[in-house]
Design a protein around this motif. Structure first.
Motif, PDB file in Angstrom:
ATOM      1  N   MET A   1       0.845  -1.189   0.000  1.00 41.85           N
ATOM      2  CA  MET A   1       0.000   0.000   0.000  1.00 41.85           C
ATOM      3  C   MET A   1       0.879   1.237   0.000  1.00 41.85           C
ATOM      4  SD  MET A   1      -3.078  -0.940   2.627  1.00 41.85           S
ATOM      5  CE  MET A   1      -2.032  -1.506   3.943  1.00 41.85           C
ATOM      6  N   ARG A   2       0.329   2.291  -0.537  1.00 41.75           N
ATOM      7  CA  ARG A   2       1.003   3.588  -0.529  1.00 41.75           C
ATOM      8  C   ARG A   2      -0.019   4.660  -0.175  1.00 41.75           C
ATOM      9  NH1 ARG A   2       5.788   4.567  -4.572  1.00 41.75           N
ATOM     10  NH2 ARG A   2       6.926   2.658  -4.203  1.00 41.75           N
ATOM     11  N   ILE A   3       0.440   5.680   0.536  1.00 45.06           N
ATOM     12  CA  ILE A   3      -0.410   6.799   0.934  1.00 45.06           C
ATOM     13  C   ILE A   3       0.162   8.072   0.332  1.00 45.06           C
ATOM     14  CG2 ILE A   3      -1.223   8.189   2.881  1.00 45.06           C
ATOM     15  CD1 ILE A   3      -1.016   5.616   4.571  1.00 45.06           C
ATOM     16  N   GLY A   4      -0.707   8.946  -0.148  1.00 48.57           N
ATOM     17  CA  GLY A   4      -0.278  10.234  -0.676  1.00 48.57           C
ATOM     18  C   GLY A   4      -1.202  11.337  -0.216  1.00 48.57           C
ATOM     19  N   SER A   5      -0.655  12.544  -0.136  1.00 42.46           N
ATOM     20  CA  SER A   5      -1.484  13.695   0.213  1.00 42.46           C
ATOM     21  C   SER A   5      -1.242  14.798  -0.798  1.00 42.46           C
ATOM     22  CB  SER A   5      -1.175  14.191   1.629  1.00 42.46           C
ATOM     23  OG  SER A   5       0.140  14.710   1.689  1.00 42.46           O
ATOM     24  N   GLY A   6      -2.241  15.621  -0.989  1.00 43.87           N
ATOM     25  CA  GLY A   6      -2.134  16.733  -1.926  1.00 43.87           C
ATOM     26  C   GLY A   6      -2.893  17.935  -1.426  1.00 43.87           C
ATOM     27  N   PHE A   7      -2.490  19.089  -1.913  1.00 44.43           N
ATOM     28  CA  PHE A   7      -3.122  20.350  -1.522  1.00 44.43           C
ATOM     29  C   PHE A   7      -3.080  21.280  -2.716  1.00 44.43           C
ATOM     30  CE2 PHE A   7      -2.949  24.705   0.141  1.00 44.43           C
ATOM     31  CZ  PHE A   7      -4.062  24.708   0.970  1.00 44.43           C
ATOM     32  N   ASP A   8      -4.140  22.055  -2.920  1.00 39.03           N
ATOM     33  CA  ASP A   8      -4.150  23.053  -3.979  1.00 39.03           C
ATOM     34  C   ASP A   8      -4.982  24.247  -3.538  1.00 39.03           C
ATOM     35  OD1 ASP A   8      -3.260  23.806  -6.640  1.00 39.03           O
ATOM     36  OD2 ASP A   8      -5.365  23.710  -7.220  1.00 39.03           O
ATOM     37  N   VAL A   9      -4.653  25.396  -4.082  1.00 37.81           N
ATOM     38  CA  VAL A   9      -5.359  26.634  -3.763  1.00 37.81           C
ATOM     39  C   VAL A   9      -5.374  27.528  -4.991  1.00 37.81           C
ATOM     40  CG1 VAL A   9      -3.254  27.760  -2.880  1.00 37.81           C
ATOM     41  CG2 VAL A   9      -5.487  28.553  -2.122  1.00 37.81           C
ATOM     42  N   HIS A  10      -6.465  28.238  -5.169  1.00 41.45           N
ATOM     43  CA  HIS A  10      -6.549  29.245  -6.221  1.00 41.45           C
ATOM     44  C   HIS A  10      -7.287  30.463  -5.691  1.00 41.45           C
ATOM     45  CE1 HIS A  10      -4.831  27.177  -9.641  1.00 41.45           C
ATOM     46  NE2 HIS A  10      -5.462  26.087  -9.251  1.00 41.45           N
ATOM     47  N   ALA A  11      -6.828  31.620  -6.111  1.00 39.46           N
ATOM     48  CA  ALA A  11      -7.494  32.872  -5.764  1.00 39.46           C
ATOM     49  C   ALA A  11      -8.738  33.039  -6.619  1.00 39.46           C
ATOM     50  CB  ALA A  11      -6.542  34.052  -5.999  1.00 39.46           C
ATOM     51  N   PHE A  12      -9.727  33.700  -6.059  1.00 40.31           N
ATOM     52  CA  PHE A  12     -10.902  34.036  -6.847  1.00 40.31           C
ATOM     53  C   PHE A  12     -10.580  35.217  -7.759  1.00 40.31           C
ATOM     54  CE2 PHE A  12     -13.676  32.199  -3.308  1.00 40.31           C
ATOM     55  CZ  PHE A  12     -13.940  31.044  -4.023  1.00 40.31           C
ATOM     56  N   GLY A  13     -11.226  35.221  -8.909  1.00 34.43           N
ATOM     57  CA  GLY A  13     -11.076  36.305  -9.882  1.00 34.43           C
ATOM     58  C   GLY A  13     -12.395  36.491 -10.611  1.00 34.43           C
ATOM     59  N   ASP A  14     -12.300  37.047 -11.805  1.00 35.63           N
ATOM     60  CA  ASP A  14     -13.505  37.262 -12.606  1.00 35.63           C
ATOM     61  C   ASP A  14     -14.114  35.928 -13.015  1.00 35.63           C
ATOM     62  OD1 ASP A  14     -13.137  40.001 -12.468  1.00 35.63           O
ATOM     63  OD2 ASP A  14     -12.036  40.097 -14.365  1.00 35.63           O
ATOM     64  N   GLY A  15     -15.419  35.915 -13.137  1.00 35.41           N
ATOM     65  CA  GLY A  15     -16.105  34.721 -13.599  1.00 35.41           C
ATOM     66  C   GLY A  15     -17.420  34.516 -12.892  1.00 35.41           C
ATOM     67  N   ASP A  16     -18.140  33.498 -13.331  1.00 35.25           N
ATOM     68  CA  ASP A  16     -19.457  33.214 -12.772  1.00 35.25           C
ATOM     69  C   ASP A  16     -19.587  31.779 -12.268  1.00 35.25           C
ATOM     70  OD1 ASP A  16     -19.490  31.793 -15.130  1.00 35.25           O
ATOM     71  OD2 ASP A  16     -21.289  32.752 -15.931  1.00 35.25           O
ATOM     72  N   HIS A  17     -18.446  31.058 -12.198  1.00 37.24           N
ATOM     73  CA  HIS A  17     -18.474  29.682 -11.702  1.00 37.24           C
ATOM     74  C   HIS A  17     -17.068  29.238 -11.305  1.00 37.24           C
ATOM     75  CE1 HIS A  17     -16.892  28.860 -15.705  1.00 37.24           C
ATOM     76  NE2 HIS A  17     -16.486  27.691 -15.226  1.00 37.24           N
ATOM     77  N   VAL A  18     -17.020  28.168 -10.556  1.00 33.82           N
ATOM     78  CA  VAL A  18     -15.773  27.462 -10.292  1.00 33.82           C
ATOM     79  C   VAL A  18     -15.994  26.018 -10.705  1.00 33.82           C
ATOM     80  CG1 VAL A  18     -14.951  28.963  -8.440  1.00 33.82           C
ATOM     81  CG2 VAL A  18     -16.384  27.016  -7.873  1.00 33.82           C
ATOM     82  N   THR A  19     -14.937  25.373 -11.144  1.00 29.82           N
ATOM     83  CA  THR A  19     -15.010  23.958 -11.476  1.00 29.82           C
ATOM     84  C   THR A  19     -14.403  23.187 -10.317  1.00 29.82           C
ATOM     85  OG1 THR A  19     -14.817  24.460 -13.827  1.00 29.82           O
ATOM     86  CG2 THR A  19     -14.369  22.194 -13.155  1.00 29.82           C
ATOM     87  N   LEU A  20     -15.185  22.271  -9.768  1.00 34.09           N
ATOM     88  CA  LEU A  20     -14.767  21.481  -8.612  1.00 34.09           C
ATOM     89  C   LEU A  20     -15.108  20.019  -8.867  1.00 34.09           C
ATOM     90  CD1 LEU A  20     -16.093  23.841  -5.803  1.00 34.09           C
ATOM     91  CD2 LEU A  20     -13.705  23.553  -6.513  1.00 34.09           C
ATOM     92  N   GLY A  21     -14.108  19.174  -8.849  1.00 35.90           N
ATOM     93  CA  GLY A  21     -14.348  17.760  -9.100  1.00 35.90           C
ATOM     94  C   GLY A  21     -14.961  17.509 -10.463  1.00 35.90           C
ATOM     95  N   GLY A  22     -14.635  18.363 -11.423  1.00 37.36           N
ATOM     96  CA  GLY A  22     -15.169  18.235 -12.769  1.00 37.36           C
ATOM     97  C   GLY A  22     -16.571  18.786 -12.945  1.00 37.36           C
ATOM     98  N   VAL A  23     -17.112  19.413 -11.917  1.00 32.11           N
ATOM     99  CA  VAL A  23     -18.480  19.952 -11.960  1.00 32.11           C
ATOM    100  C   VAL A  23     -18.427  21.478 -12.012  1.00 32.11           C
ATOM    101  CG1 VAL A  23     -20.666  20.139 -10.704  1.00 32.11           C
ATOM    102  CG2 VAL A  23     -19.397  17.977 -10.700  1.00 32.11           C
ATOM    103  N   ARG A  24     -19.170  22.053 -12.919  1.00 34.98           N
ATOM    104  CA  ARG A  24     -19.279  23.511 -13.017  1.00 34.98           C
ATOM    105  C   ARG A  24     -20.254  23.979 -11.931  1.00 34.98           C
ATOM    106  NH1 ARG A  24     -19.021  27.359 -17.706  1.00 34.98           N
ATOM    107  NH2 ARG A  24     -20.345  29.104 -17.094  1.00 34.98           N
ATOM    108  N   VAL A  25     -19.724  24.688 -10.939  1.00 34.49           N
ATOM    109  CA  VAL A  25     -20.513  25.134  -9.790  1.00 34.49           C
ATOM    110  C   VAL A  25     -20.724  26.645  -9.904  1.00 34.49           C
ATOM    111  CG1 VAL A  25     -20.578  25.301  -7.267  1.00 34.49           C
ATOM    112  CG2 VAL A  25     -19.553  23.288  -8.367  1.00 34.49           C
ATOM    113  N   PRO A  26     -21.987  27.088 -10.023  1.00 40.62           N
ATOM    114  CA  PRO A  26     -22.236  28.537 -10.091  1.00 40.62           C
ATOM    115  C   PRO A  26     -21.675  29.250  -8.865  1.00 40.62           C
ATOM    116  CG  PRO A  26     -24.234  27.288 -10.575  1.00 40.62           C
ATOM    117  CD  PRO A  26     -23.221  26.312 -10.054  1.00 40.62           C
ATOM    118  N   HIS A  27     -21.048  30.397  -9.119  1.00 38.59           N
ATOM    119  CA  HIS A  27     -20.466  31.181  -8.023  1.00 38.59           C
ATOM    120  C   HIS A  27     -20.315  32.624  -8.492  1.00 38.59           C
ATOM    121  CE1 HIS A  27     -18.401  31.945  -4.338  1.00 38.59           C
ATOM    122  NE2 HIS A  27     -17.223  32.153  -4.893  1.00 38.59           N
ATOM    123  N   SER A  28     -20.152  33.510  -7.550  1.00 38.72           N
ATOM    124  CA  SER A  28     -20.014  34.938  -7.873  1.00 38.72           C
ATOM    125  C   SER A  28     -18.662  35.263  -8.492  1.00 38.72           C
ATOM    126  CB  SER A  28     -20.214  35.776  -6.610  1.00 38.72           C
ATOM    127  OG  SER A  28     -19.267  35.401  -5.619  1.00 38.72           O
TER     128      SER A  28
END
Length: 157
Positions: A1-28
Motif C-alpha cells: 500500500m502507498r499513501i499520498g497527500s495533496g493540496f491546492d489553492v486558487h485565488a478568486f477572480g472574474d467569472g461566474d463559476h468554479v469547477t470542482l471535481g469536474g463539476v461547473r458550480v455557479p459562483h459569484s
C-alpha cells in the motif's frame, strides 16, 4: 500500500463559476488559474503522484506550457489514473476536503464523486468529498480564494 497527500489553492477572480471535481458550480467569482483551476482534482492528482513518488502536478502539466491553458483538469486525473495502473496500483480510497466559505459543496458532492470515480475507474464508494469553512479566518474566510486537500490510499492491483 502507498499513501499520498495533496493540496491546492486558487485565488478568486472574474467569472461566474468554479469547477470542482469536474463539476461547473455557479459562483459569484471564477478562479485565477492556468488550467480550469479545479482545486479538487489538482489536490487529488498531487496525492496520487505523491503516493507513486512521481512528483507533483506541475511536473506533469507545467503551468508554463500553453497546451494546458484553460485545460479540463479531468484529463490530468485520467493521466494520474493511467500512471497508477502502469505502476501496478489501484485506488483504495480518496478523501478530499474543500476549504472555503463559498460556494456550498454539498449540493454538488455526489456529481463530483461520480466524475472522479469514472476518471479513476473505481466504485463511487471509494471517493469521499466534504467541505469545511475556516470560520471566516484567513484568505478562504475572507472569500479571496478556495482550497482543497486530498489523501489517497493506493493498493497493489
Amino acid at each position: 500500500m502507498r499513501i499520498g497527500s495533496g493540496f491546492d489553492v486558487h485565488a478568486f477572480g472574474d467569472g461566474d463559476h468554479v469547477t470542482l471535481g469536474g463539476v461547473r458550480v455557479p459562483h459569484s467569482h471564477g478562479v485565477v488559474a492556468h488550467s480550469d483551476g479545479d482545486v479538487v482534482i489538482h489536490a487529488l492528482c498531487d496525492a496520487i503522484f505523491g503516493a507513486l513518488a512521481l512528483g507533483d502536478i506541475g511536473m506533469h502539466f507545467p503551468p508554463t506550457d500553453e497546451r494546458w491553458r484553460d485545460a479540463d483538469s479531468r484529463q490530468f486525473l485520467r493521466h494520474a489514473a493511467m500512471l497508477m495502473a502502469q505502476h501496478g496500483y489501484a485506488l483504495g480510497n480518496a478523501d478530499i476536503t474543500v476549504i472555503g466559505e463559498k460556494p456550498k459543496i454539498a449540493p454538488h458532492a455526489q456529481a463530483m464523486r461520480g466524475h472522479l470515480a469514472a476518471d479513476l475507474d473505481c466504485d463511487i464508494g471509494r471517493i469521499s468529498i466534504k467541505a469545511t469553512t475556516t470560520e471566516k479566518l484567513g484568505f478562504t474566510g475572507r472569500g479571496e480564494g478556495i482550497a482543497a486537500q486530498a489523501c489517497v490510499l493506493l493498493e497493489r492491483g
